[in-house]
Design an enzyme around this catalytic site. Structure first.
Site, PDB file in Angstrom:
ATOM      1  N   ARG A  49       0.822  -1.217   0.000  1.00  0.00           N
ATOM      2  CA  ARG A  49       0.000   0.000   0.000  1.00  0.00           C
ATOM      3  C   ARG A  49       0.857   1.268   0.000  1.00  0.00           C
ATOM      4  O   ARG A  49       0.436   2.300   0.532  1.00  0.00           O
ATOM      5  CB  ARG A  49      -0.962   0.026   1.186  1.00  0.00           C
ATOM      6  CG  ARG A  49      -2.046  -1.044   1.139  1.00  0.00           C
ATOM      7  CD  ARG A  49      -2.998  -0.888   2.307  1.00  0.00           C
ATOM      8  NE  ARG A  49      -3.923  -2.019   2.392  1.00  0.00           N
ATOM      9  CZ  ARG A  49      -4.596  -2.342   3.488  1.00  0.00           C
ATOM     10  NH1 ARG A  49      -4.452  -1.634   4.597  1.00  0.00           N
ATOM     11  NH2 ARG A  49      -5.410  -3.371   3.505  1.00  0.00           N
ATOM     12  N   ARG A  53      -3.244   6.527   0.879  1.00  0.00           N
ATOM     13  CA  ARG A  53      -3.816   7.655   1.609  1.00  0.00           C
ATOM     14  C   ARG A  53      -2.857   8.393   2.530  1.00  0.00           C
ATOM     15  O   ARG A  53      -3.176   9.487   2.988  1.00  0.00           O
ATOM     16  CB  ARG A  53      -5.023   7.164   2.420  1.00  0.00           C
ATOM     17  CG  ARG A  53      -6.188   6.721   1.554  1.00  0.00           C
ATOM     18  CD  ARG A  53      -7.313   6.154   2.380  1.00  0.00           C
ATOM     19  NE  ARG A  53      -6.923   4.913   3.039  1.00  0.00           N
ATOM     20  CZ  ARG A  53      -7.680   4.259   3.907  1.00  0.00           C
ATOM     21  NH1 ARG A  53      -8.871   4.741   4.224  1.00  0.00           N
ATOM     22  NH2 ARG A  53      -7.258   3.132   4.440  1.00  0.00           N
ATOM     23  N   ARG A  62      -7.186  11.824  -5.407  1.00  0.00           N
ATOM     24  CA  ARG A  62      -8.425  11.112  -5.073  1.00  0.00           C
ATOM     25  C   ARG A  62      -9.599  12.096  -4.966  1.00  0.00           C
ATOM     26  O   ARG A  62     -10.702  11.822  -5.443  1.00  0.00           O
ATOM     27  CB  ARG A  62      -8.237  10.361  -3.750  1.00  0.00           C
ATOM     28  CG  ARG A  62      -9.489   9.705  -3.162  1.00  0.00           C
ATOM     29  CD  ARG A  62      -9.800   8.377  -3.792  1.00  0.00           C
ATOM     30  NE  ARG A  62     -10.992   7.780  -3.202  1.00  0.00           N
ATOM     31  CZ  ARG A  62     -10.988   6.828  -2.283  1.00  0.00           C
ATOM     32  NH1 ARG A  62      -9.839   6.339  -1.832  1.00  0.00           N
ATOM     33  NH2 ARG A  62     -12.113   6.325  -1.828  1.00  0.00           N
ATOM     34  N   ASP A  99      -6.957  -3.228  -6.824  1.00  0.00           N
ATOM     35  CA  ASP A  99      -7.605  -3.833  -5.663  1.00  0.00           C
ATOM     36  C   ASP A  99      -7.710  -5.337  -5.868  1.00  0.00           C
ATOM     37  O   ASP A  99      -7.820  -5.804  -7.019  1.00  0.00           O
ATOM     38  CB  ASP A  99      -9.001  -3.240  -5.450  1.00  0.00           C
ATOM     39  CG  ASP A  99      -9.582  -3.627  -4.090  1.00  0.00           C
ATOM     40  OD1 ASP A  99      -9.203  -2.985  -3.085  1.00  0.00           O
ATOM     41  OD2 ASP A  99     -10.377  -4.580  -4.035  1.00  0.00           O
ATOM     42  N   TYR A 173     -14.780 -12.731   0.426  1.00  0.00           N
ATOM     43  CA  TYR A 173     -15.545 -11.538   0.068  1.00  0.00           C
ATOM     44  C   TYR A 173     -16.710 -11.890  -0.856  1.00  0.00           C
ATOM     45  O   TYR A 173     -17.806 -11.332  -0.727  1.00  0.00           O
ATOM     46  CB  TYR A 173     -14.643 -10.513  -0.620  1.00  0.00           C
ATOM     47  CG  TYR A 173     -13.693  -9.805   0.311  1.00  0.00           C
ATOM     48  CD1 TYR A 173     -14.081  -8.651   0.990  1.00  0.00           C
ATOM     49  CD2 TYR A 173     -12.400 -10.269   0.503  1.00  0.00           C
ATOM     50  CE1 TYR A 173     -13.206  -7.986   1.838  1.00  0.00           C
ATOM     51  CE2 TYR A 173     -11.517  -9.611   1.360  1.00  0.00           C
ATOM     52  CZ  TYR A 173     -11.927  -8.479   2.018  1.00  0.00           C
ATOM     53  OH  TYR A 173     -11.063  -7.825   2.864  1.00  0.00           O
TER      54      TYR A 173
END
Length: 364
Positions: A49, A53, A62, A99, A173
């Site tokens: 990652r 962010r 973003r 992702d 998921y």
């Protein structure tokens, strides 16, 4: 093939691959050379990652582009996000911005990212079959376009990493429709109806081979399988739903793309890591932060590259605690090929200055 014979065959294949490709790119791509089994004077470094962010430039982009999926499927924007940490920090590896749930999206589930929520897939497959959905393989085309853009822009010394979710984690998921603390709904289905669940795992594995193969053809030089929920399974279930499908994917990728390393990251595997390393056929194993690196060096097959495994919270904390944690990991692998990384993804509140301190420490 008996387990012992299978292990010997895989070891021979790994040795042969290393002999055939060990001379390639070693002077200019230390990460790729390490993943191919060459010990480096210093551990190359990238962070899971690393594009995300905690970076102000990511947050600005973003805000301009909107939601996560819109960003990840815009090749120009996704390439920019992938390249941001390379420009800022000069990591040895660039990880594709995408992702792990792109495969189920292509298989026909709808993928959404709510504000302040994790990803959601609809319809959940706990009470229906994958055959009821219409696949949309074209949904993955923007990913390959992103790869081509990044490949053209990367510095020559930087290794380009692609990735996908491993079948077990992706299935959790797909079955539940969202993440969960213990994956109980998916584990119950696997026990109650192993044939039906096995068909889902098979479909995910087949799609994942094609997906990673297309990433490699577009320009990535190594790939990682993220099995984020591998730690929730018993040993027998782990071998069935983690090791076996991973071995199938790795074997297929090795056949299609000889010399392209595959990193396996079975988070939470703990004491099951040795069997994963022996039986899955991966070229390198990622360790999460709960694994003692000294233990891993002693228990995993000699010469197998290891990646990891700084606690992301140690990076958030910084200071002398960060320095000590970095030094302990580096000291654990004096002879083994080692890629420095986190034990999981970098956290949103990580100060940029702490990443700079980490890199200075690793690079001496």
């Amino acid at each position: 093939m008996a387990a012992r014979s299978r292990r010997r065959w895989r070891a021979a294949r790994r040795s042969d691959r290393g002999a055939r490709v060990s001379h390639l790119n070693a002077p200019t791509k230390p990460l790729l050379a390490t993943l191919r089994g060459q010990h480096q004077p210093r551990s190359p470094v990238w962070l899971m990652r690393q594009a995300g962010r905690y970076l102000p430039e990511y947050r600005a982009l973003r805000a301009e582009k909107g939601g996560f999926l819109a960003l990840a499927t815009d090749p120009e924007a996704a390439a920019e996000v992938t390249l941001q940490p390379i420009r800022r920090f000069g990591f040895d590896g660039a990880i594709l911005f995408s992702d792990i749930l792109m495969v189920p999206w292509a298989l026909g589930q709808e993928l959404t990212f709510g504000v302040g929520e994790g990803p959601r897939l609809t319809p959940a497959l706990v009470d229906r079959d994958l055959d009821a959905l219409a696949s949309h393989p074209g949904r993955l085309e923007p990913v390959y376009a992103t790869v081509r853009r990044v490949k053209a822009a990367l510095p020559p010394e930087t290794t380009f990493l692609g990735f996908a979710g491993a079948p077990w984690t992706v299935a959790t998921y797909m079955v539940a429709g969202a993440g969960s603390k213990d994956q109980a709904e998916t584990r119950r289905l696997a026990y109650r109806d192993p044939a039906r669940f096995g068909a889902l795992i098979e479909a995910i594995a087949t799609a994942t081979v094609d997906y990673l193969s297309a990433q490699i053809e577009a320009g990535v030089e190594a790939v990682q399988l993220f099995d984020s929920w591998a730690g929730s399974l018993s040993p027998a279930q782990f071998e069935r739903w983690v090791v076996a499908p991973t071995a199938r994917i790795v074997s297929a990728l090795h056949d299609r793309h000889p010399g392209t390393p595959v990193i396996g990251f079975p988070k939470g595997a703990g004491g099951k890591l040795p069997v994963y390393a022996r039986e899955s056929g991966v070229d390198a194993v990622g360790l999460d932060e709960t694994v003692d690196p000294v233990w891993a060096d002693g228990q995993l097959p000699p010469g197998l590259p290891i990646q990891g495994n700084l606690d992301p919270l140690a990076l958030v904390s910084g200071g002398e605690a960060l320095d000590r944690a970095v030094d302990r990991i580096l000291a654990a692998f004096p002879e083994r090929p080692h890629v420095f990384n986190l034990g999981h993804g970098i956290l949103q509140d990580t100060p940029v200055a702490h990443v700079e301190r980490l890199l200075a420490r690793v690079r001496g």
